[in-house]
Motif scaffolding. Structure first.
Motif, PDB file in Angstrom:
ATOM      1  N   GLN A   1       0.807  -1.218   0.000  1.00 30.08           N
ATOM      2  CA  GLN A   1       0.000   0.000   0.000  1.00 30.08           C
ATOM      3  C   GLN A   1       0.838   1.266   0.000  1.00 30.08           C
ATOM      4  O   GLN A   1       0.347   2.338   0.312  1.00 30.08           O
ATOM      5  N   GLY A   2       2.119   1.142  -0.317  1.00 30.83           N
ATOM      6  CA  GLY A   2       2.930   2.350  -0.315  1.00 30.83           C
ATOM      7  C   GLY A   2       4.407   2.008  -0.290  1.00 30.83           C
ATOM      8  O   GLY A   2       4.859   1.182  -1.059  1.00 30.83           O
ATOM      9  N   TYR A   3       5.131   2.649   0.592  1.00 27.83           N
ATOM     10  CA  TYR A   3       6.567   2.378   0.681  1.00 27.83           C
ATOM     11  C   TYR A   3       7.098   2.811   2.034  1.00 27.83           C
ATOM     12  O   TYR A   3       6.444   3.536   2.781  1.00 27.83           O
TER      13      TYR A   3
ATOM     14  N   GLN B   1      10.674   4.467   3.644  1.00 28.65           N
ATOM     15  CA  GLN B   1      12.021   5.008   3.464  1.00 28.65           C
ATOM     16  C   GLN B   1      12.753   4.950   4.788  1.00 28.65           C
ATOM     17  O   GLN B   1      12.215   5.354   5.812  1.00 28.65           O
TER      18      GLN B   1
ATOM     19  N   PHE C   1      10.284   6.882   7.200  1.00 29.42           N
ATOM     20  CA  PHE C   1       9.115   7.532   6.646  1.00 29.42           C
ATOM     21  C   PHE C   1       8.280   6.476   5.959  1.00 29.42           C
ATOM     22  O   PHE C   1       8.703   5.890   4.965  1.00 29.42           O
TER      23      PHE C   1
ATOM     24  N   LYS D   1       4.773   5.439   4.082  1.00 27.84           N
ATOM     25  CA  LYS D   1       3.582   5.884   3.374  1.00 27.84           C
ATOM     26  C   LYS D   1       2.710   4.660   3.181  1.00 27.84           C
ATOM     27  O   LYS D   1       3.134   3.673   2.588  1.00 27.84           O
ATOM     28  N   LYS D   2       1.519   4.706   3.748  1.00 25.68           N
ATOM     29  CA  LYS D   2       0.677   3.509   3.774  1.00 25.68           C
ATOM     30  C   LYS D   2      -0.766   3.956   3.683  1.00 25.68           C
ATOM     31  O   LYS D   2      -1.337   4.410   4.660  1.00 25.68           O
ATOM     32  N   ASN D   3      -1.341   3.841   2.499  1.00 31.50           N
ATOM     33  CA  ASN D   3      -2.685   4.358   2.267  1.00 31.50           C
ATOM     34  C   ASN D   3      -2.769   5.793   2.722  1.00 31.50           C
ATOM     35  O   ASN D   3      -1.956   6.628   2.339  1.00 31.50           O
ATOM     36  N   GLN D   4      -3.746   6.053   3.549  1.00 29.16           N
ATOM     37  CA  GLN D   4      -3.951   7.406   4.065  1.00 29.16           C
ATOM     38  C   GLN D   4      -2.758   7.876   4.897  1.00 29.16           C
ATOM     39  O   GLN D   4      -2.413   9.034   4.898  1.00 29.16           O
ATOM     40  N   GLU D   5      -2.194   6.948   5.634  1.00 28.62           N
ATOM     41  CA  GLU D   5      -1.264   7.365   6.679  1.00 28.62           C
ATOM     42  C   GLU D   5       0.126   7.717   6.163  1.00 28.62           C
ATOM     43  O   GLU D   5       0.649   7.099   5.263  1.00 28.62           O
ATOM     44  N   GLU D   6       0.684   8.709   6.783  1.00 27.57           N
ATOM     45  CA  GLU D   6       2.088   9.074   6.581  1.00 27.57           C
ATOM     46  C   GLU D   6       2.731   9.084   7.946  1.00 27.57           C
ATOM     47  O   GLU D   6       2.428   9.943   8.764  1.00 27.57           O
TER      48      GLU D   6
END
Lengths: 287, 287
Positions: free
Chosen positions: B149-151, B153, B176, B178-183
């Motif tokens: 769902q994202g990445y 870092q 860092f 990044k997962k769907n809505q969440e940062e």
DNA sequence: ACAAAAGTGTTGCGCATACACCCATGT
DNA sequence: ACATGGGTGTATGCGCAACACTTTTGT
């Protein structure tokens, strides 16, 4: 436990230092999605904030941003998340710490610090308590006064919060003073129908949002999974409070979105392609 | 006051809610101004942070950023200012709220929140206690892992703090996700010789400074009244951690500075014009 | 037909990058 | 003479603002 023992325990806890109370206060924002009256006109996009009417003193019956005293067993951010979930029932949202408000007189009871959080959600979930208020901002002209060692900028900002017939009127004064080394930004509440200093917290949240949408992806947290570029543009315009040129907007936003094989039809005009957030645009822009 | 009365007062204060302790912690930064050894070489510019050795538990003998429990009679910012003045003797400095740190385990004694402030000063004043440590940063490559769902870092950052023979080694890991809505941005301390989570606070301060120098004037708080453009450029480079091109830098900075009728001479090269901060460049750029 | 929005193309200006070049000084 | 930093000029290219224009639909 005897009176004496309890006393000792209590006293030792506060022997040297008096502790303040600490709350988390959550500015929860979303966009309206009114359906349009005219069959081909676009639906209006407006920022909304979630407010709850207070049941107890102080500020009984005033509206306030959802908040609670922090849970000492949880990290700060989790206290904020828990508060949002418990008070509104929202489960899916973006959150970030906003600022810590700590004026002496912000709570009439005693010294209370407020760690404010900015919460963004889209309008797919309904809230269990609280109401959504349209945010209506009118900014006066900035008044500039030059001083010997710098200058002072003053701006009055009227923020009306509207839910059907209920109109909460608020006015604040934003002062920016530049004086030698010092840069003092002060927000004074001129009049407010919100509890505590919550209008000030809301203002901070709106400013933060305005600054962040230029160089981050936060705006997509306010939108559903798929959206049209015009919808997206209307959202930018609502936050920035200015009109954008369509052609240029599309070019600029291109790298942040991915076209989807779907269209919005039956609107009395050419079908709109749907797009979704390109979650990794930053990565591709690194080289 | 009788035992009973005192008890009642104490008890009522904490009837419902346990309060955390709250400190202000101040990251005080300045630039070195070593005189150059070579008669025509430039003096090196390096960021320094003010640290004080702790005299008591917890973290006795570890270095820490100057901090204290907040004064309940003062607004938060004034507590920070007071702390800086009392602990270091500095009287003239820029300050702004940085972030509020509130992990459960950041203080081994009990729950302690820390409202961190970023303080900037130039090196015209000496400090009464504490020492200046050169800040030496080594950033590893960013490691990227793509997820469903994202990445994520990940970056390891080594921060060495140096005062003569004393070298405080610290390493943190910046994640860092990044997962769907969440940062989710998370800073983990891998190892640190500073007290509490102060290395994390320092890292936040450096990041904030880096972001702010592009669009604000804060950097001038780190410089004396008059300075050469090359000095200014070295300061930018020290904060941004990258080399800038001289000609372009001069053009870009021109509106923020005012030339002064004075030169630095006896340097083995063409005399350098001195400049001072154009305090109202923003105003002229409004139209 | 036409209203409304979707979407593309073009032009010009300003600013950042990169680099070449000259200036002034103390030893 | 030369090392060193001070300081200016200029070509190139990218990005953005402004505006004109075409496309596609439902009523």
């Amino acid at each position: 436990m005897s009176l004496n023992e309890t006393y000792n325990q209590l006293y030792s806890e506060r022997r040297n230092i008096k502790n303040p109370s600490v709350t988390v206060d959550n500015v929860i924002l979303r966009f309206t999605n009114k359906s349009s009256e005219n069959y081909r006109k676009l639906a209006e996009k407006k920022l909304q904030v979630c407010l709850i009417k207070r049941e107890y003193e102080p500020f009984e019956d005033n509206y306030a941003v959802p908040g609670m005293f922090i849970d000492l067993e949880l990290p700060l951010g989790s206290s904020a998340k828990k508060c949002v979930q418990e008070k509104t029932g929202l489960t899916n949202f973006y959150y970030e710490q906003l600022y810590t408000f700590g004026d002496e007189q912000r709570d009439p009871r005693s010294r209370v610090l407020s760690v404010a959080y900015l919460i963004l959600t889209n309008n797919e979930e309904e809230i269990s308590s609280g109401k959504w208020f349209d945010i209506d901002i009118k900014m006066d002209e900035i008044v500039l006064k030059e001083t010997e060692q710098g200058y002072i900028q003053t701006q009055n900002v009227k923020i009306n919060l509207i839910n059907d017939d209920v109109v909460l009127e608020n006015e604040i004064q934003v002062n920016f003073e530049k004086k030698n080394q010092e840069e003092i930004k002060q927000v004074k509440i001129i009049n407010s129908t919100l509890a505590f200093d919550h209008i000030k917290i809301l203002y901070f949240a709106l400013e933060r949002l305005k600054n962040k949408i230029e160089y981050t992806d936060v705006i997509f947290n306010l939108l559903p999974k798929n959206f049209t570029l015009t919808e997206l543009k209307l959202c930018f315009e609502a936050i920035l409070q200015e009109k954008l040129l369509d052609a240029n907007f599309r070019r600029k936003i291109k790298s942040k979105v991915i076209p989807v094989e779907a269209f919005v039809t039956e609107k009395g005009h050419r079908p709109s392609r749907l797009f979704t957030h390109n979650i990794s645009w930053k990565l591709n822009n690194l080289e």
